[in-house]
Enzyme design. Structure first.
Site, PDB file in Angstrom:
ATOM      1  CG  ASP A 106     -45.114 -23.481 -27.936  1.00  0.00           C
ATOM      2  OD1 ASP A 106     -44.067 -23.394 -27.279  1.00  0.00           O
ATOM      3  OD2 ASP A 106     -46.103 -22.748 -27.746  1.00  0.00           O
ATOM      4  CG  HIS A 121     -20.565 -33.872 -22.889  1.00  0.00           C
ATOM      5  ND1 HIS A 121     -21.753 -33.584 -23.532  1.00  0.00           N
ATOM      6  CD2 HIS A 121     -20.061 -32.697 -22.462  1.00  0.00           C
ATOM      7  CE1 HIS A 121     -21.950 -32.288 -23.480  1.00  0.00           C
ATOM      8  NE2 HIS A 121     -20.940 -31.718 -22.834  1.00  0.00           N
ATOM      9  CD  GLU A 144     -26.355 -30.738 -24.007  1.00  0.00           C
ATOM     10  OE1 GLU A 144     -27.386 -30.107 -23.708  1.00  0.00           O
ATOM     11  OE2 GLU A 144     -25.944 -31.708 -23.351  1.00  0.00           O
ATOM     12  CE  LYS A 171     -30.002 -30.071 -20.432  1.00  0.00           C
ATOM     13  NZ  LYS A 171     -28.939 -30.452 -21.366  1.00  0.00           N
TER      14      LYS A 171
END
Ligand code: MEV
Length: 450
Positions: free
Chosen positions: A296, A393, A85, A280
């Site tokens: 993991d 962004h 991202e 998130k």
């Protein structure tokens, strides 16, 4: 047309690829050549990657970015981040630089206990089972010494085993709830091996138990497996500074910024729809370091989100306060990580990332990862409560849009310059490139011919 195949795993890699290409693609040769383009020309390196999983057909790249200037407990770190991202690495770097000037991040490992359970059915009373369990408890430790001796030598091992009565939720359901210290390893294989041994021991001992009825002698083990929920394997990361030092941008006062920031955190604390997105953003930083260090990320994600719901409603993992003029922002999260075993010594880039971080212990890596999460959250909240997220962004996303539009290097350079002062959107970039091409047809033609 049926696309089922028997014995796929037995085919060579070349044959697997040929089958896929011919069954699923209108241009099989193109599909094959795409897959092969991603093979590494170093055959032994490719073989290593082929053997990490089953039915490997090629490599799937993720960019590895670097966020420098992190100060954690007074020590400097350059943090590796594997993530697709755009703006994640830039945001981490920006937050690192911001807090480096304000004393850096503080991180503390609060505890490191891992958990595993043997889930079983017993057709009898808890009192009887409990007396039996207390009787045989030492046998779990004795009977797994071959598995635990190396871990014990490293200062870890089985911490405790409890019998838990779950019959009020499911008939005849009990657990052996075991806790472990696994030092620098994540410990999944160690824990699962111990649990399978406990399961064997509990079944054998029950079968030979004189006071059990025939029914009680037949304990049915349903499964033995570690838990990825580790609420006693917690790390805390924190930043703080006097409110007036939060000031960076003349458009908003420090106090106003701090208060708005606090309200944004409060909203994430009480509103699950916001909390999920807020968390998130934290995971943007956490997962990127987890992947880069060969840990993991599915386990961490599952455990972290369970922790975010520990009080009965999904909530923010981070918190903020202003006390006596000091702004403090922190998070506490469960992280079961390893710096030995697994991919850490196998994957060359994972090894590289561990060396870049100064070969941290698992506890130190917990601190680094938590800080990456807090930094990411700080950067996101700072943008959200000031300029809005899209400004930064979309600037970072500009290169992806240019690549989608097939822009060449010259066009990219022009566009980057143009969008320093203009708002980035997909259509604005497309219009700009079209204009560039129509106004400069010769140059474009030359560029395309090269
Ligand atoms: C985007 O990947 C992450 C954010 O949505 C996080 C947040 O909203 O706090 C910007």
């Amino acid at each position: 047309m049926s696309k089922a195949i028997a014995g796929f795993s037995k085919l060579t890699k070349e044959k697997k690829i040929k089958w896929i290409a011919e069954e699923y693609f209108s241009e099989p040769e193109e599909a094959i050549s795409l897959l092969k383009n991603y093979w590494n020309s170093n055959e032994s390196l490719q073989k290593l990657h082929d053997e990490f999983i089953e039915n490997t057909i090629t490599n799937f790249y993720l960019p590895l970015g670097i966020a420098p200037n992190f100060v954690i407990n007074g020590k400097n770190y350059t943090i590796p981040m594997a993530v697709e991202e755009s703006s994640v690495v830039a945001a981490a770097s920006k937050a690192a630089k911001f807090w480096a000037k304000r004393g850096g991040f503080k991180a503390t490992v609060l505890n490191t206990e891992k958990i595993g359970q043997v889930h079983f059915l017993f057709n009898g009373s808890f009192e009887k089972l409990s007396a039996f369990f207390n009787d045989i408890k030492p046998k779990f430790f004795e009977g797994s010494q071959d598995l635990t001796k190396n871990m014990q030598a490293r200062g870890g091992g089985i911490l405790d085993i409890e019998l838990r009565d779950k019959t009020s939720e499911l008939a005849n359901y009990y657990q052996l709830h075991a806790t472990f210290e696994t030092k620098d390893s994540m410990g999944a294989n160690f824990i699962n091996s111990c649990l399978e041994r406990f399961s064997k021991i509990v079944k054998e001992e029950a079968f030979n138990c004189d006071v059990f009825t025939e029914d009680e002698k037949h304990i049915q083990v349903i499964m033995s497996i570690l838990s990825n929920y580790v609420p006693n394997c917690i790390v805390r990361a924190e930043v703080s500074c006097p409110i007036e030092e939060l000031h960076e941008d003349a458009s908003v006062s420090s106090k106003e910024f701090a208060e708005k920031f606090l309200t944004a955190v409060k909203i994430a604390e009480i509103e699950p729809f916001r909390a999920v997105t807020h968390n998130k953003g934290i995971m943007n930083g956490i997962d990127a370091v987890i992947v880069a260090t060969g840990n993991d990320f599915r386990a961490v994600e599952a455990g972290v989100h369970a922790y975010a719901s520990k009080d009965g409603q999904y909530s923010s993992l981070s918190h903020a306060k202003i006390e006596n003029g000091i702004f403090t922002f922190w998070l506490e999260i469960p992280l079961a990580l390893g710096t030995v075993g697994g991919l850490t010594t196998l994957h060359p880039l994972v090894k590289f990332c561990h060396e870049l971080l100064g070969k941290p212990s698992a506890a130190e890596l917990m601190q680094i990862v938590a800080v990456a999460g807090l930094a990411q959250n700080f950067a996101a909240l700072r943008s959200l409560t000031t300029t809005g997220i899209q400004q930064g962004h979309m600037k970072m996303h500009l290169m992806n849009i240019l690549n989608q539009l097939g822009a060449n290097d010259h066009e990219k350079k022009q566009a980057v310059k143009h969008f320093e002062k203009n708002t980035v959107s997909h259509s604005a970039v497309a219009d700009y490139i079209t204009e560039l091409r129509t106004n400069n047809p010769e140059r474009i033609e030359e560029d395309f011919l090269q």
